[in-house]
Scaffold this active site. Sequence first.
Site, short mmCIF file in Angstrom:
data_model
loop_
_atom_site.label_atom_id
_atom_site.label_comp_id
_atom_site.label_asym_id
_atom_site.label_seq_id
_atom_site.Cartn_x
_atom_site.Cartn_y
_atom_site.Cartn_z
N GLU A 29 13.23 7.30 2.01
CA GLU A 29 13.35 8.82 2.09
C GLU A 29 13.37 9.12 0.46
OE1 GLU A 29 15.99 6.74 3.04
OE2 GLU A 29 17.70 7.40 4.02
N LEU A 30 12.97 8.13 -0.29
CA LEU A 30 12.48 8.23 -1.62
C LEU A 30 10.58 8.78 -1.84
CD1 LEU A 30 12.81 8.82 -4.53
CD2 LEU A 30 12.24 6.25 -4.78
N GLU A 488 -15.99 -1.85 11.10
CA GLU A 488 -14.40 -1.85 10.74
C GLU A 488 -13.70 -1.05 11.47
OE1 GLU A 488 -13.49 -4.25 7.73
OE2 GLU A 488 -14.86 -5.47 7.51
N ARG A 519 4.28 4.21 -2.73
CA ARG A 519 3.36 3.64 -1.48
C ARG A 519 4.40 2.00 -1.02
NH1 ARG A 519 -2.19 2.79 -0.93
NH2 ARG A 519 -2.87 1.10 0.23
N CYS A 520 4.57 1.88 0.77
CA CYS A 520 4.93 0.45 0.49
C CYS A 520 4.37 -0.07 1.83
CB CYS A 520 6.19 1.04 1.43
SG CYS A 520 7.29 1.78 0.67
N GLU A 609 -4.31 -13.97 -6.57
CA GLU A 609 -3.05 -14.05 -6.94
C GLU A 609 -2.05 -14.93 -6.20
OE1 GLU A 609 -3.75 -10.18 -4.30
OE2 GLU A 609 -1.69 -10.73 -3.23
N HIS A 645 -15.34 -12.71 -0.84
CA HIS A 645 -15.58 -11.62 -1.07
C HIS A 645 -13.94 -12.32 -1.70
CE1 HIS A 645 -15.61 -7.79 -2.62
NE2 HIS A 645 -14.36 -7.35 -2.05
N HIS A 698 -14.62 2.92 -5.90
CA HIS A 698 -12.75 3.02 -5.88
C HIS A 698 -13.07 4.82 -6.47
CE1 HIS A 698 -12.65 -1.46 -6.97
NE2 HIS A 698 -11.33 -1.19 -6.22
#
Length: 760
Positions: A29-30, A488, A519-520, A609, A645, A698
């Site tokens: 909802e958020l 792709e 963003r999820c 990461e 990459h 970007h």
Amino acid sequence: MAVPTSTSTKNSKLKTANLGFPRMGRERELKFALEGYWSGKSSADDLLSVAKTLRAEHWRLQKTAGIDFIPSNDFSSYDQVLDTLVMVGATPERFGTGPVTLDRYFAMARNSREQTAMEMTKWFDTNYHYLVPEWSAGIPFKVDTAKLLGELREARALGIETRPVLIGPLTLLLLGKGVDGFDPLALLPNVIAAYEDVLAQLHAEKVEWVQIDEPILATDLREGAADAFRTAYAALTKTPIRLMLTTYFDAIGDNLSLAVELGTAGIHIDAVRAPEQLTSVAAALKPTQLLSVGVVEGRNIWLTDFSYASSLLSAAVAALGEDRVIVAPSSSLLHVPHDLRSETKLPARLRGWLRFAEEKLAEIAALGSADADAATANAAAIADRAAAETTVNPAVRLQLGLLNSSDFARASVYADRTPIQRAELGLPLFPTTTIGSFPQTAEVRKHRAAHKHGHETTEVYEAFLRTSIEDCIRQQESIGLDVLVHGEFERNDMVEYFAEFLDGFAFTENGWVQSYGSRCVKPPVIYGDVARPKSMTVKWTEYARSLTSRPMKGMLTGPITILQWSFVRNDIPRKATAWQIGLALRDEVRDLEAAGIRVIQVDEPALREGLPLRRANWDVYLDWAVKAFKLATSSVGNGTQIHTHMCYCEFDDILPAIAALDADVISMETARSQMELLEAFRAHGYPNEIGPGVYDIHSPRVPDTAEMKKLLDLALQVLKPEQIWVNPDCGLKTRGWPETVEALTNMCQAASQLRASSAA
Ligand code: GLN
Ligand code: ZN
């Protein structure tokens, strides 16, 4: 994992805590409220009311579950670090001054036409991104507790007493960046004063406990940080409020005596990532300090092994007594999806092994009350998982057991491979290529969605893909690129596309986790041994190859990236899963090679990461991570060129590992850092070929030929001409076609100018 010596202590009833709850809501909802507000479709009041409803619902859930310490101020309309900056009055001045309005708050968080937002980076080793504090002299530090006290009162109005959560002063300072070399610790006195003010205000509200998050204590502290901790907490522990010093994501380790010495009323430890620290922490505590034991994993989705968790809790109780032990999740539950109820399509058996945020609350409560029925049910589920034949693939286990060093090394060294590749591929000096994806236009996404939901037949969809691939190849040919890609178009993202082909993966319908802002992401679940029943990319790559005489590059996502961006099973070591994925990819690489594909790129944007928080653990990780990549890529002949990459440029500290990948060519992001990282490659004497990105994908801005040529000239100062490839920074999927064609045309021109000038 070391199981502490079991004692006969029976936990009757331990206090329970939660450290933070997912904010998005059961139905996200958020997210929709935020996006509605941003697009102008709904009002600020609409947004605020959705947020308030969600908070109320989440507090009630925790209350009903029987959690004693329920967090407040864990909610955020965008990011908790930004909220903390607002609270202490340290938001960047370039966005304006004075009280932070909702629109200014979002201006800091989100790029707009007018202004670039604050920088974003990963929250420790999770996939959550926070906004990076910017530290410089002259920050006003004008405290604003509206959100903090507002949530406290909101919960009280519902009859729920909460334990407010604050990001601790040192974690806040040290996660930020000093502007122009400014030392963030220079602001320590100001930050302490701000937190003193905040705590005084909470005390005036009669708050008894505050959760103060200092996950930075689970990392290697920089010089000066320990003293800064002492100074800060000497001041903050003067308040009558009781502070729960909260650490997570790794062991407190060598910061243990520091953490204890800070003299907070309690310490929280992550007993999932680092259970072995329990005994030493319990022994080190001062006689009055409480221990909050994080036994339910806050960042993965598997059920807790109650018998193991209880043994940890028993050990804590034996050392400290019942009154000093609290049961908690290892970290905030922010990193897991909301609840399992909406998952109707998962195999029932697998579902029985999963616990999302709501179910984890129930686990915490059951462990706190030593609920015998829950323990029996848990033991049955644990046994069911351990015995499940669906998680074990004997052929894969056998293959893994039989690996030897030749599986991890190319037949010849790079120096012997490159002349063969050069001769067979017929590439010019400074070859040009792209990173793989071409624009994912609205049309591409529309077809993919229609096919996925059964509104478009496979025949129509595949015809569309073939046309898109052909168009893409003609474009690349007319631009003059040397090594082509298929574009792709069939891929939704880098991991799910592959996961859908592989055994051992499952997909949730609603397992969303916040990545940043609205963003999820919905990571696939790796629940069993990974294997590849059939080829994943050969059909499209081979089709693309058949359309052109130029070399066609096959595109795969690497084992570590697939691992990092999934929920990974916890019943076998991460390394084993990584190698299983490596084996599956090896099959794919072999099939591509057999189909005549002589250039294969295996993307590993997530290699960095995956690094453990503590440097002492880096080598072990890098060793198995590099081997997973080599397992996938080493079987090819000398004439087949392996590319990789990575989307970033902080390489200095892991360069030996990058070199150990032994990829023939690595492409990476360098345009924004003006090729700075090349210096690291030079200093290390990096021997293989490198494609330093010559333009930033970007942004829609099209750099001209001269600009790219200038970057290439810089590269030439540190690399040998034969080492250099010419390519953009990353994939082009977020760009439009016109700017893509223009930019790549300029790029190819820059390459030919370079060829001309170096021939002269
Ligand atoms: N091959 C991928 C693409 O071009 C790589 C994306 C990435 O590095 N994140 O889209
Ligand atoms: Zn990239």
